[in-house]
Scaffold this active site. Sequence first.
Site, PDB file in Angstrom:
ATOM      1  N   GLY A   1       0.845  -1.179   0.000  1.00 17.54           N
ATOM      2  CA  GLY A   1       0.000   0.000   0.000  1.00 17.54           C
ATOM      3  C   GLY A   1       0.883   1.233   0.000  1.00 17.54           C
TER       4      GLY A   1
ATOM      5  CG  ASP B   1       0.406   1.720  -5.786  1.00 21.74           C
ATOM      6  OD1 ASP B   1       1.195   1.300  -4.921  1.00 21.74           O
ATOM      7  OD2 ASP B   1      -0.734   1.258  -5.939  1.00 21.74           O
TER       8      ASP B   1
END
EC number: 5.3.1.23
Length: 347
Positions: free
Chosen positions: A48, A240
């Site tokens: 993450g 991301d």
Amino acid sequence: MVSVKPLKFEDDELLLLDQRKLPGKEEYFTCKTYQDVHFAIKEMVCRGAPLIGAVGAYGVALACREFINESQEKFQQETKRAISELSSARPTAVNLFWALNKMNKLLGQVMEENTAPEDIYPIILNEAHKISDQELQRNYRIAEFGDQVISNGDKILTHCNTGALATTGYGTALGVIRQAHYNHKDIFVYVDETRPRLQGAKLTAWELKQEQLPFALIPDSSAAVLIKNGDIDVIFVGADRIASNGDTANKIGTFMLSILAKKYKVPFYVVAPVSTIDFQAKNGDDITIEERSSKEVTEIDGVRVAPTDIQVYNPAFDITPAENITGIITEKGIIGPNNREIMTIQE
């Protein structure tokens, strides 16, 4: 409120909830050195984008502790090398580079002041704590903005894991969904399993079950049927890296969902902190896409499920073009996926 703690720092050690072992086991992976942190990021003990940014910052702190007894010159050389190694752990998530640049800048400032290495460690550690704490506060603000686009009765689709496990404790896209649930909105969530690493099945389903939030786990390949049949009201995904024009790199499969959303006129929101925006990247072509091991596709929990001696293509991310995105939900508000609006929130 959410009780998931993806990271803890105790007794000069970084403890990371080992996401490779969820949902079967809740175990913490201990990082005593920056090399341990590099391993944890690369091998997806933690994952993450927002979380690995904070974890990278703690990696710099551990490097400072590791070389605390060295001369100033040696200390500077080794910490610089550590930051370089940490930056190589994963290439796509910009939050890691954002956090490492922040730590490197602070290190340079304290070194210019001829601060002794033993006095630098607590300064750098405090900065890592700040990055982690501020990330959590950003999540709360993102969730408040995102909740505004969720209506009572909405059926929501999400991809990968963007919850507490992907951040420092609340979530981005899943944080928005969580906030709507806390505000007593009657919602239902469809969770893509998210092959090949199954972050949706293993992590998002685990978080939603803990929250007792109504959901169904679906094969990635069934999303099109749900969207076509009108069973999805809104889609939330994380990011991301976001280019300055709004093109967004996110978990593989996101691009496919955005095409479906555009065709069937379903709102498609990217949810991420401002630190995920790469203001230097003009568009998605400037974003490096990580390719991971073929074993992630040919094996499931170490068991071979595909023939041997075959070629495998396993990109971890894809690029969703800005024109497929309804809006980008950040801690500074909801902005359009275009250069003009994105540049106005540059930190």
